[in-house]
Design a protein around this motif. Structure first.
Motif, PDB file in Angstrom:
ATOM      1  N   ASP A   1       0.835  -1.190   0.000  1.00 21.64           N
ATOM      2  CA  ASP A   1       0.000   0.000   0.000  1.00 21.64           C
ATOM      3  C   ASP A   1       0.872   1.242   0.000  1.00 21.64           C
ATOM      4  N   SER A   2       0.318   2.320  -0.547  1.00 17.31           N
ATOM      5  CA  SER A   2       1.049   3.578  -0.641  1.00 17.31           C
ATOM      6  C   SER A   2       1.391   4.118   0.739  1.00 17.31           C
ATOM      7  N   LYS A   3       2.552   4.732   0.841  1.00 14.87           N
ATOM      8  CA  LYS A   3       2.963   5.371   2.090  1.00 14.87           C
ATOM      9  C   LYS A   3       2.428   6.800   2.177  1.00 14.87           C
ATOM     10  N   VAL A   4       1.829   7.259   1.093  1.00 19.29           N
ATOM     11  CA  VAL A   4       1.285   8.614   1.045  1.00 19.29           C
ATOM     12  C   VAL A   4      -0.025   8.651   1.823  1.00 19.29           C
ATOM     13  N   LYS A   5      -0.176   9.646   2.677  1.00 15.24           N
ATOM     14  CA  LYS A   5      -1.410   9.803   3.456  1.00 15.24           C
ATOM     15  C   LYS A   5      -2.452  10.483   2.573  1.00 15.24           C
ATOM     16  N   VAL A   6      -3.550   9.787   2.315  1.00 12.30           N
ATOM     17  CA  VAL A   6      -4.640  10.313   1.502  1.00 12.30           C
ATOM     18  C   VAL A   6      -5.771  10.708   2.438  1.00 12.30           C
ATOM     19  N   ARG A   7      -6.317  11.877   2.217  1.00 14.13           N
ATOM     20  CA  ARG A   7      -7.411  12.374   3.054  1.00 14.13           C
ATOM     21  C   ARG A   7      -8.664  11.537   2.832  1.00 14.13           C
ATOM     22  N   GLU A   8      -9.360  11.258   3.913  1.00 11.07           N
ATOM     23  CA  GLU A   8     -10.604  10.527   3.808  1.00 11.07           C
ATOM     24  C   GLU A   8     -11.669  11.426   3.177  1.00 11.07           C
ATOM     25  N   PRO A   9     -12.669  10.826   2.550  1.00 14.22           N
ATOM     26  CA  PRO A   9     -13.708  11.634   1.892  1.00 14.22           C
ATOM     27  C   PRO A   9     -14.510  12.462   2.892  1.00 14.22           C
ATOM     28  N   ASP A  10     -14.977  13.597   2.442  1.00 13.35           N
ATOM     29  CA  ASP A  10     -15.929  14.369   3.230  1.00 13.35           C
ATOM     30  C   ASP A  10     -17.240  13.600   3.231  1.00 13.35           C
ATOM     31  N   THR A  11     -17.988  13.681   4.309  1.00 13.17           N
ATOM     32  CA  THR A  11     -19.294  13.035   4.368  1.00 13.17           C
ATOM     33  C   THR A  11     -20.201  13.658   3.311  1.00 13.17           C
ATOM     34  N   PHE A  12     -20.925  12.802   2.611  1.00 15.92           N
ATOM     35  CA  PHE A  12     -21.837  13.281   1.574  1.00 15.92           C
ATOM     36  C   PHE A  12     -23.261  12.975   1.996  1.00 15.92           C
TER      37      PHE A  12
END
Length: 79
Positions: free
Chosen positions: A27-38
Motif C-alpha cells: 500500500d502507498s505510504k502517502v497519506k490520503v485524506r478521507e472523503p468528506d461526508t456526503f
C-alpha cells in the motif's frame, strides 16, 4: 433527492468496477485524506466525493481488493 441517491449508487458501482487495477505489492505510504461526508444536500459535491473515494482505493489496494470493501467504505461516508 431519491434521484441523487440513485445516481450515487450507480456511480459507486462504476467506481468499484473502474478501480480494479493490479494491486501493488504494498500500500502507498502517502497519506490520503478521507472523503468528506456526503448527504446529498449539495449534489455538486458528489464528484469530489467520488474522487476522494477513488484516491483512497488506489492508495490502499490491499484494503480494497473487493467491491464489497469499496462499497462499504463509500457507504460509511454517507449521511
Amino acid at each position: 433527492q431519491d434521484r441523487v441517491f440513485l445516481r450515487l449508487s450507480q456511480a459507486i458501482n462504476n467506481l468499484a468496477r473502474n478501480s480494479r487495477r493490479p494491486s501493488a505489492s504494498e500500500d502507498s505510504k502517502v497519506k490520503v485524506r478521507e472523503p468528506d461526508t456526503f448527504d446529498g444536500s449539495e449534489p455538486r459535491k458528489l464528484r469530489a466525493f467520488f474522487v476522494q473515494c477513488e484516491l483512497n482505493f488506489q492508495s490502499k489496494p490491499r484494503a480494497f481488493r473487493s467491491d464489497r470493501a469499496k462499497v462499504t467504505f463509500a457507504q460509511s461516508y454517507l449521511k
